[in-house]
Design a protein around this motif. Structure first.
Motif, short mmCIF file in Angstrom:
data_model
loop_
_atom_site.label_atom_id
_atom_site.label_comp_id
_atom_site.label_asym_id
_atom_site.label_seq_id
_atom_site.Cartn_x
_atom_site.Cartn_y
_atom_site.Cartn_z
N VAL A 148 0.94 -1.18 -0.26
CA VAL A 148 -0.04 -0.15 0.05
C VAL A 148 1.03 1.37 0.05
O VAL A 148 1.73 1.17 0.65
CB VAL A 148 -1.03 0.01 1.12
CG1 VAL A 148 -0.13 -0.07 2.58
CG2 VAL A 148 -1.96 1.26 1.15
N ASP A 149 0.34 2.31 -0.81
CA ASP A 149 1.14 3.67 -0.77
C ASP A 149 0.12 4.60 -1.28
O ASP A 149 -0.72 4.40 -1.61
CB ASP A 149 2.47 3.36 -1.53
CG ASP A 149 3.42 4.48 -0.82
OD1 ASP A 149 2.82 5.49 -0.13
OD2 ASP A 149 4.49 4.55 -1.13
N CYS A 150 0.57 6.08 -1.22
CA CYS A 150 -0.30 7.03 -2.09
C CYS A 150 0.45 7.71 -2.85
O CYS A 150 1.76 7.90 -2.94
CB CYS A 150 -0.72 7.98 -0.61
SG CYS A 150 -1.88 7.35 0.65
N ILE A 151 -0.12 8.23 -3.87
CA ILE A 151 0.33 9.16 -4.92
C ILE A 151 -0.48 10.30 -5.11
O ILE A 151 -1.77 10.29 -5.08
CB ILE A 151 0.56 8.00 -6.15
CG1 ILE A 151 1.11 8.92 -7.17
CG2 ILE A 151 -0.78 7.69 -6.85
CD1 ILE A 151 1.47 8.08 -8.46
N HIS A 152 0.22 11.26 -5.29
CA HIS A 152 -0.52 12.52 -5.56
C HIS A 152 -0.59 12.92 -6.98
O HIS A 152 0.36 12.68 -7.60
CB HIS A 152 0.23 13.86 -4.99
CG HIS A 152 0.24 13.90 -3.40
ND1 HIS A 152 -0.73 14.91 -2.70
CD2 HIS A 152 0.82 13.27 -2.38
CE1 HIS A 152 -0.64 14.85 -1.69
NE2 HIS A 152 0.36 13.61 -1.25
N VAL A 153 -1.82 13.30 -7.39
CA VAL A 153 -2.11 13.80 -8.73
C VAL A 153 -2.66 15.19 -8.93
O VAL A 153 -3.55 15.48 -8.04
CB VAL A 153 -3.28 12.84 -9.55
CG1 VAL A 153 -3.46 13.10 -10.92
CG2 VAL A 153 -2.77 11.22 -9.56
#
Length: 348
Positions: A148-153
């Protein structure tokens, strides 16, 4: 190659009585290389999308003319993979920029409606055990069913609640929570979180956390980096490893977690509308969220059709807002016990 076209006026209507369509571009008229260069996907995959989404894109209205599902799909793929509504893309398939925008909206919603069909954790024990075995074979980390991880768009500044979407770099974005397997297939995607939320806060409020804490995935865990809190179902690295076992655990954790970082770079390389190279998504947070999710659905679809997730050229460094790793929450004693037992059993 030159392709005869007729560019339609901006007020071209998408649907019409009797489903009479205006076909301005034929797949059979161009080469596979041309389709890959312009739309990012091979001919057979595009035909698959036409069959899958055709009914949703052909819903009748009282309007007099229609753009075919095939043309709508090409318009959307052109935008997803180039990040641009420029005249060149619209000219290629013979529609105006305004019509292209409506095509993208229609295809996006059709894909979002099918998200749960293509993005989900496996439900049967055999598939779950297979996930664990594959992750264990990568770096020796047992019990893992996803990373799991987060990514900014980046998105344009919304009219309301502007500051809630400003991330740590001072830019407007959505912070998207994702889980992938060892192949890069997405198992969970939440694309609606404001960019001001740090990764741990996104996970804290997510449906993903609710699933795991409700016991939907027992005897297994996710791997997350140090931007998240340690949980019994979420193994994070040690901040300061001190023993050989702790160093080995952190090394295995890093090697396994790298799968999602590679997946993020691949998705942004294939879907250039997400990488910021043509600027932020020029939509509201809700519409931008749907575009991101639609690209994730296409990513998983392409894997199901044998398109290797790592085959797309990956360029550049994945730049994201830095996360604050010094958490104020007290260590979860039970989660720490689980991690210590894991290190003792498998890394000592």
């Amino acid at each position: 190659m030159a392709i005869p076209i007729t560019v339609l006026d901006c007020d071209l209507l998408l649907y019409g009585r009797g489903h009479r369509t205006l076909d301005r571009f034929k797949l059979d008229d161009v080469t596979d290389e041309y389709l890959m260069a312009m739309y990012g996907f091979p001919r057979q995959f595009i035909y698959y999308l036409v069959n899958l989404l055709g009914a949703s894109l052909s819903r009748p209205t009282q309007r007099s003319r229609a753009i075919s599902p095939e043309t709508q799909i090409l318009a959307a793929l052109g935008f997803y993979t180039s990040g641009s509504f420029q005249t060149r893309m619209g000219d290629t398939i013979g529609i105006s920029q305004a019509s292209m925008s409506r095509c993208v909206a229609n295809v996006t919603e059709a894909l979002v409606e099918r998200a749960s069909q293509f993005i989900h954790f496996p439900a049967d024990e055999i598939s779950i055990q297979s996930l664990k075995d594959e992750f264990y074979g990568l770096a020796g980390m047992p019990g893992v069913i996803g990373v799991v991880d987060c990514i900014h768009v980046g998105i344009k500044a919304p009219n309301a609640e502007d500051l809630s979407y400003v991330n740590r770099k001072g830019l407007h974005s959505l912070n998207c929570l994702m889980v992938c397997d060892i192949r890069g297939a997405l198992l969970n995607v939440e694309t609606n979180w404001p960019g001001s939320l740090q990764d741990w806060a996104v996970l804290q409020q997510s449906a993903l956390r609710s699933q795991f804490e409700a016991g939907m995935h027992k005897d297994c865990w996710l791997l997350g980096d140090s931007s998240f809190f340690l949980r019994t179902w979420l193994m994070t690295p040690l901040h300061i490893p001190g023993t050989p076992a702790e160093y080995r655990y952190n090394m295995a954790h890093s090697a396994t977690h790298n799968v999602i970082e590679k997946t993020f770079r691949t998705i942004q390389s294939r879907f250039r509308c997400l990488d910021g190279s043509k600027g932020a998504l020029q939509y509201s947070p809700e519409k931008s969220s749907h575009i991101i999710l639609a690209c994730c659905v296409l990513h998983n679809m392409s894997l199901e059709h044998g398109m290797d997730v790592w085959s797309s050229p990956v360029t550049g460094h994945l730049e994201q807002p830095e996360e604050e790793h010094e958490h104020v929450e007290a260590l979860d004693a039970e989660a720490d016990r689980v991690r210590q037992e894991l290190m003792l059993t498998h890394f000592s």
